[in-house]
Design a protein around this motif. Structure first.
Motif, short mmCIF file in Angstrom:
data_model
loop_
_atom_site.label_atom_id
_atom_site.label_comp_id
_atom_site.label_asym_id
_atom_site.label_seq_id
_atom_site.Cartn_x
_atom_site.Cartn_y
_atom_site.Cartn_z
N UNK A 86 6.92 12.71 8.81
CA UNK A 86 7.74 11.61 8.29
C UNK A 86 6.93 10.34 8.10
N UNK A 87 5.60 10.49 8.03
CA UNK A 87 4.75 9.33 7.83
C UNK A 87 3.44 9.73 7.18
N UNK A 88 2.80 8.74 6.58
CA UNK A 88 1.45 8.92 6.05
C UNK A 88 0.63 7.74 6.54
N UNK A 89 -0.46 8.03 7.21
CA UNK A 89 -1.36 7.00 7.74
C UNK A 89 -2.54 6.90 6.78
N UNK A 90 -2.83 5.68 6.33
CA UNK A 90 -3.88 5.50 5.34
C UNK A 90 -5.01 4.66 5.92
N UNK A 91 -6.23 4.96 5.53
CA UNK A 91 -7.40 4.20 5.94
C UNK A 91 -8.18 3.82 4.69
N UNK A 92 -8.18 2.53 4.37
CA UNK A 92 -8.84 1.99 3.18
C UNK A 92 -10.15 1.32 3.57
N UNK A 93 -11.03 1.18 2.59
CA UNK A 93 -12.23 0.37 2.78
C UNK A 93 -11.81 -1.10 2.86
N UNK A 94 -12.46 -1.87 3.72
CA UNK A 94 -12.12 -3.30 3.85
C UNK A 94 -12.31 -4.04 2.53
N UNK A 95 -13.21 -3.58 1.71
CA UNK A 95 -13.48 -4.27 0.43
C UNK A 95 -12.29 -4.23 -0.51
N UNK A 96 -11.32 -3.35 -0.26
CA UNK A 96 -10.14 -3.25 -1.13
C UNK A 96 -8.85 -3.57 -0.35
N UNK A 97 -8.97 -4.22 0.79
CA UNK A 97 -7.81 -4.46 1.66
C UNK A 97 -6.69 -5.20 0.95
N UNK A 104 0.36 -0.81 -1.76
CA UNK A 104 1.23 -0.12 -0.79
C UNK A 104 2.59 -0.81 -0.74
N UNK A 105 2.59 -2.12 -0.68
CA UNK A 105 3.85 -2.88 -0.61
C UNK A 105 4.72 -2.65 -1.84
N UNK A 106 4.11 -2.72 -3.01
CA UNK A 106 4.84 -2.50 -4.26
C UNK A 106 5.41 -1.09 -4.34
N UNK A 107 4.60 -0.09 -4.01
CA UNK A 107 5.07 1.30 -4.09
C UNK A 107 6.06 1.63 -2.97
N UNK A 108 5.92 0.99 -1.82
CA UNK A 108 6.89 1.20 -0.74
C UNK A 108 8.26 0.69 -1.17
N UNK A 109 8.28 -0.47 -1.79
CA UNK A 109 9.54 -1.02 -2.28
C UNK A 109 10.13 -0.12 -3.36
N UNK A 110 9.30 0.30 -4.30
CA UNK A 110 9.75 1.15 -5.40
C UNK A 110 10.36 2.46 -4.91
N UNK A 111 9.76 3.04 -3.87
CA UNK A 111 10.20 4.36 -3.39
C UNK A 111 11.10 4.31 -2.16
N UNK A 112 11.38 3.11 -1.67
CA UNK A 112 12.29 2.97 -0.53
C UNK A 112 11.74 3.47 0.78
N UNK A 113 10.42 3.34 0.96
CA UNK A 113 9.81 3.71 2.23
C UNK A 113 9.34 2.46 2.95
N UNK A 114 9.13 2.57 4.25
CA UNK A 114 8.65 1.44 5.02
C UNK A 114 7.15 1.52 5.24
N UNK A 115 6.55 0.40 5.63
CA UNK A 115 5.14 0.46 5.99
C UNK A 115 4.84 -0.54 7.10
N UNK A 116 3.79 -0.22 7.82
CA UNK A 116 3.37 -0.97 8.99
C UNK A 116 1.89 -1.25 8.89
N UNK A 117 1.51 -2.48 9.19
CA UNK A 117 0.08 -2.85 9.18
C UNK A 117 -0.49 -2.65 10.57
#
Length: 117
Positions: A86-97, A104-117
Motif C-alpha cells: 500500500x506504499x511506494x518508497x522513492x529515493x531520488x538524487x539530491x540534484x533533482x530534489x 510527486x506532489x502534483x501526481x499525488x494530488x492528481x491520483x488521490x494518494x498521499x505522500x510523506x517526506x
C-alpha cells in the motif's frame, strides 16, 4: 544519501498520525512477503501513480546501462522505487530534489494518494 519520499494509498493507511507513523516504521522494515520491485503487488491507485511517475523519473532497476548518456542527464533522473502493498518508497538524487518534490506532489494530488517526506 538520497532524497526520499513515501507515497501511500490513503484508503489502505490510517489517518491518525501516531498510528500512521507506527505503520511507516513497520513497512520500512521491508518484511512484506514479496520483492519490492514488482508494481503488481501494490494497489491500483499506486500502480497508476507509478505509471505517470516513471515518465519523469525512470526506475533505476529497469534501465539498461547502455542507454545512460555520457552527460549524466538520464542518470540524475534515475530513481529507486521500493514497492509495497500500500506504499511506494522513492529515493531520488539530491540534484533533482526540488523537481522530484513538485512532481510527486502534483501526481499525488492528481491520483488521490498521499505522500510523506
Amino acid at each position: 544519501m538520497s532524497y526520499d519520499l513515501m507515497i501511500f494509498d490513503k484508503e489502505q493507511t490510517p489517518n491518525n498520525k501516531e498510528t500512521f507513523l507506527q505503520l511507516y516504521d513497520e513497512k520500512t522494515k521491508w518484511a512484506e512477503p514479496h520483492d519490492y520491485t514488482t508494481i503488481s503487488v501494490t494497489t491500483p491507485v499506486l500502480q497508476k501513480w507509478y505509471q505517470y511517475m516513471v515518465e519523469h523519473f525512470s526506475n533505476m532497476n529497469l534501465v539498461d546501462e547502455e542507454f545512460l548518456g555520457e552527460d549524466g542527464e538520464l542518470e540524475s533522473s534515475l530513481t529507486e522505487y521500493s514497492i509495497g502493498n500500500a506504499m511506494i518508497y522513492t529515493a531520488f538524487a539530491w540534484s533533482v530534489a526540488d523537481e522530484a518534490y513538485s512532481t510527486v506532489k502534483e501526481l499525488a494530488k492528481k491520483h488521490g494518494v498521499g505522500f510523506l517526506m
